[in-house]
Structures are given as structure tokens and as C-alpha cells.
Design a protein around this motif. Structure first.
Motif, PDB file in Angstrom:
ATOM      1  N   HIS A  61       0.852  -1.187   0.000  1.00  0.00           N
ATOM      2  CA  HIS A  61       0.000   0.000   0.000  1.00  0.00           C
ATOM      3  C   HIS A  61       0.887   1.235   0.000  1.00  0.00           C
ATOM      4  CE1 HIS A  61      -3.719  -2.215   1.283  1.00  0.00           C
ATOM      5  NE2 HIS A  61      -2.800  -3.063   1.723  1.00  0.00           N
ATOM      6  N   PRO A  62       1.082   1.879  -1.159  1.00  0.00           N
ATOM      7  CA  PRO A  62       1.840   3.134  -1.158  1.00  0.00           C
ATOM      8  C   PRO A  62       1.087   4.194  -0.358  1.00  0.00           C
ATOM      9  CG  PRO A  62       1.643   2.253  -3.376  1.00  0.00           C
ATOM     10  CD  PRO A  62       0.701   1.476  -2.503  1.00  0.00           C
ATOM     11  N   ASP A  63       1.780   4.928   0.476  1.00  0.00           N
ATOM     12  CA  ASP A  63       1.154   5.955   1.305  1.00  0.00           C
ATOM     13  C   ASP A  63       0.488   7.014   0.445  1.00  0.00           C
ATOM     14  OD1 ASP A  63       0.633   7.147   3.890  1.00  0.00           O
ATOM     15  OD2 ASP A  63       2.044   8.708   3.285  1.00  0.00           O
ATOM     16  N   GLY A  64      -0.773   7.289   0.736  1.00  0.00           N
ATOM     17  CA  GLY A  64      -1.492   8.336   0.026  1.00  0.00           C
ATOM     18  C   GLY A  64      -1.950   7.929  -1.362  1.00  0.00           C
ATOM     19  N   ASP A  65      -1.733   6.694  -1.736  1.00  0.00           N
ATOM     20  CA  ASP A  65      -2.109   6.227  -3.061  1.00  0.00           C
ATOM     21  C   ASP A  65      -3.196   5.170  -2.901  1.00  0.00           C
ATOM     22  OD1 ASP A  65      -2.265   5.350  -5.686  1.00  0.00           O
ATOM     23  OD2 ASP A  65      -0.099   5.291  -5.968  1.00  0.00           O
ATOM     24  N   THR A  66      -4.194   5.229  -3.724  1.00  0.00           N
ATOM     25  CA  THR A  66      -5.268   4.254  -3.637  1.00  0.00           C
ATOM     26  C   THR A  66      -4.942   2.977  -4.402  1.00  0.00           C
ATOM     27  OG1 THR A  66      -6.369   5.250  -5.537  1.00  0.00           O
ATOM     28  CG2 THR A  66      -7.047   6.008  -3.347  1.00  0.00           C
ATOM     29  N   GLN A  67      -3.876   2.972  -5.182  1.00  0.00           N
ATOM     30  CA  GLN A  67      -3.497   1.805  -5.977  1.00  0.00           C
ATOM     31  C   GLN A  67      -2.729   0.808  -5.114  1.00  0.00           C
ATOM     32  OE1 GLN A  67      -4.144   1.037  -9.462  1.00  0.00           O
ATOM     33  NE2 GLN A  67      -3.637  -0.863  -8.445  1.00  0.00           N
ATOM     34  N   VAL A  68      -3.415  -0.250  -4.679  1.00  0.00           N
ATOM     35  CA  VAL A  68      -2.784  -1.307  -3.907  1.00  0.00           C
ATOM     36  C   VAL A  68      -2.198  -2.318  -4.885  1.00  0.00           C
ATOM     37  CG1 VAL A  68      -3.180  -3.109  -2.187  1.00  0.00           C
ATOM     38  CG2 VAL A  68      -4.399  -0.935  -2.025  1.00  0.00           C
ATOM     39  N   LEU A  69      -1.010  -2.813  -4.559  1.00  0.00           N
ATOM     40  CA  LEU A  69      -0.296  -3.712  -5.464  1.00  0.00           C
ATOM     41  C   LEU A  69       0.028  -5.035  -4.790  1.00  0.00           C
ATOM     42  CD1 LEU A  69       2.275  -1.050  -6.643  1.00  0.00           C
ATOM     43  CD2 LEU A  69       0.266  -1.801  -7.903  1.00  0.00           C
ATOM     44  N   THR A  70       0.087  -6.080  -5.585  1.00  0.00           N
ATOM     45  CA  THR A  70       0.642  -7.343  -5.133  1.00  0.00           C
ATOM     46  C   THR A  70       2.034  -7.442  -5.743  1.00  0.00           C
ATOM     47  OG1 THR A  70      -1.503  -8.426  -5.008  1.00  0.00           O
ATOM     48  CG2 THR A  70       0.420  -9.850  -5.176  1.00  0.00           C
ATOM     49  N   VAL A  71       3.028  -7.679  -4.893  1.00  0.00           N
ATOM     50  CA  VAL A  71       4.401  -7.823  -5.350  1.00  0.00           C
ATOM     51  C   VAL A  71       4.842  -9.251  -5.048  1.00  0.00           C
ATOM     52  CG1 VAL A  71       6.779  -7.023  -5.112  1.00  0.00           C
ATOM     53  CG2 VAL A  71       4.902  -5.385  -4.966  1.00  0.00           C
ATOM     54  N   ASP A  72       5.111  -9.997  -6.096  1.00  0.00           N
ATOM     55  CA  ASP A  72       5.633 -11.357  -5.968  1.00  0.00           C
ATOM     56  C   ASP A  72       7.111 -11.299  -6.313  1.00  0.00           C
ATOM     57  OD1 ASP A  72       6.327 -14.022  -6.095  1.00  0.00           O
ATOM     58  OD2 ASP A  72       4.513 -14.626  -7.178  1.00  0.00           O
ATOM     59  N   LEU A  73       7.957 -11.496  -5.316  1.00  0.00           N
ATOM     60  CA  LEU A  73       9.398 -11.371  -5.522  1.00  0.00           C
ATOM     61  C   LEU A  73      10.019 -12.586  -6.205  1.00  0.00           C
ATOM     62  CD1 LEU A  73      10.367  -9.694  -2.147  1.00  0.00           C
ATOM     63  CD2 LEU A  73      10.079  -8.609  -4.379  1.00  0.00           C
ATOM     64  N   ASP A  74       9.237 -13.643  -6.355  1.00  0.00           N
ATOM     65  CA  ASP A  74       9.761 -14.842  -7.033  1.00  0.00           C
ATOM     66  C   ASP A  74       8.617 -15.582  -7.727  1.00  0.00           C
ATOM     67  OD1 ASP A  74      11.621 -16.741  -7.867  1.00  0.00           O
ATOM     68  OD2 ASP A  74      11.255 -17.982  -6.109  1.00  0.00           O
ATOM     69  N   PRO A  75       8.032 -14.990  -8.755  1.00  0.00           N
ATOM     70  CA  PRO A  75       6.863 -15.593  -9.387  1.00  0.00           C
ATOM     71  C   PRO A  75       7.147 -16.924 -10.088  1.00  0.00           C
ATOM     72  CG  PRO A  75       7.604 -13.703 -10.657  1.00  0.00           C
ATOM     73  CD  PRO A  75       8.406 -13.734  -9.384  1.00  0.00           C
ATOM     74  N   LYS A  76       8.391 -17.178 -10.443  1.00  0.00           N
ATOM     75  CA  LYS A  76       8.728 -18.429 -11.138  1.00  0.00           C
ATOM     76  C   LYS A  76       9.230 -19.506 -10.168  1.00  0.00           C
ATOM     77  CE  LYS A  76       9.669 -16.197 -15.504  1.00  0.00           C
ATOM     78  NZ  LYS A  76      10.607 -15.986 -16.587  1.00  0.00           N
ATOM     79  N   HIS A  77       9.243 -19.187  -8.881  1.00  0.00           N
ATOM     80  CA  HIS A  77       9.695 -20.121  -7.843  1.00  0.00           C
ATOM     81  C   HIS A  77      11.090 -20.675  -8.143  1.00  0.00           C
ATOM     82  CE1 HIS A  77       5.876 -19.902  -5.838  1.00  0.00           C
ATOM     83  NE2 HIS A  77       5.281 -20.113  -7.002  1.00  0.00           N
ATOM     84  N   LEU A  78      11.987 -19.773  -8.499  1.00  0.00           N
ATOM     85  CA  LEU A  78      13.360 -20.155  -8.803  1.00  0.00           C
ATOM     86  C   LEU A  78      14.344 -19.709  -7.729  1.00  0.00           C
ATOM     87  CD1 LEU A  78      13.408 -19.216 -12.598  1.00  0.00           C
ATOM     88  CD2 LEU A  78      13.092 -21.483 -11.591  1.00  0.00           C
ATOM     89  N   ASP A  79      14.000 -18.645  -6.983  1.00  0.00           N
ATOM     90  CA  ASP A  79      14.950 -18.060  -6.039  1.00  0.00           C
ATOM     91  C   ASP A  79      14.204 -17.525  -4.821  1.00  0.00           C
ATOM     92  OD1 ASP A  79      17.006 -16.805  -4.719  1.00  0.00           O
ATOM     93  OD2 ASP A  79      17.367 -15.303  -6.266  1.00  0.00           O
TER      94      ASP A  79
END
Length: 91
Positions: A61-79
Motif C-alpha cells: 500500500h503506497p502511502d497516500g495512493d489508492t493503488q494497492v499492489l501485489t508484489v511477488d518477488l519470485d513468481p517463477k519459484h526459482l529463487d
């Protein structure tokens, strides 16, 4: 003959460049079974701290921003370290 004097070193204040950052609220969610709330929190903490853990998806949740994001740091399950190529998607 007087000795040659050594000039005093120049004293300049070190100017630190101010880094502008944005505050974020980061949420990591997990569902698990446990005996009580404290046990659940301890199990979640152990999973999150485990360097082999695949707990790499966060809601941001960026402060003051209504755009909530999903961040997947390893979407390919490699690392599981989270240093791979991330996937960022709007919620």
C-alpha cells in the motif's frame, strides 16, 4: 631562516544528499493451523524468517495512493531469496 609553514588542511562540512523516500505499508498473509494466536504468530514468523521459505508475495500500500499492489518477488519459484525478477500487479 624561519621554517616553511604547512598550510592548514581545508575543513569543509560534508554535505549529505537527502534521499527522498516514500512510505509503504507492507502486508504478508498466511493461513495456518495452530493451538492459539501466539503459536500461530510464532509459526508464521519461523516461516517468514526461513531463508528457504517461498513466502515472497506481499500486498503493498503506497502511502497516500489508492493503488494497492501485489508484489511477488519470485513468481517463477526459482529463487526464494527474493532477488529474482518480481511481478507487480494491481489488486
Amino acid at each position: 631562516m624561519p621554517a616553511a609553514s604547512t598550510p592548514a588542511p581545508s575543513i569543509r562540512p560534508t554535505l549529505k544528499q537527502e534521499v527522498v523516500t516514500t512510505p509503504y505499508r507492507i502486508i504478508w498473509e498466511i493461513e495456518l493451523d495452530a493451538d492459539d494466536p501466539v503459536h500461530a504468530a510464532r509459526k508464521a514468523l519461523a516461516l517468514h524468517r526461513d531463508p528457504r521459505s517461498w513466502a515472497t508475495v506481499f500486498t503493498v500500500h503506497p502511502d497516500g495512493d489508492t493503488q494497492v499492489l501485489t508484489v511477488d518477488l519470485d513468481p517463477k519459484h526459482l529463487d526464494p531469496s527474493g532477488n529474482g525478477t518480481p511481478r507487480v500487479t494491481p489488486v
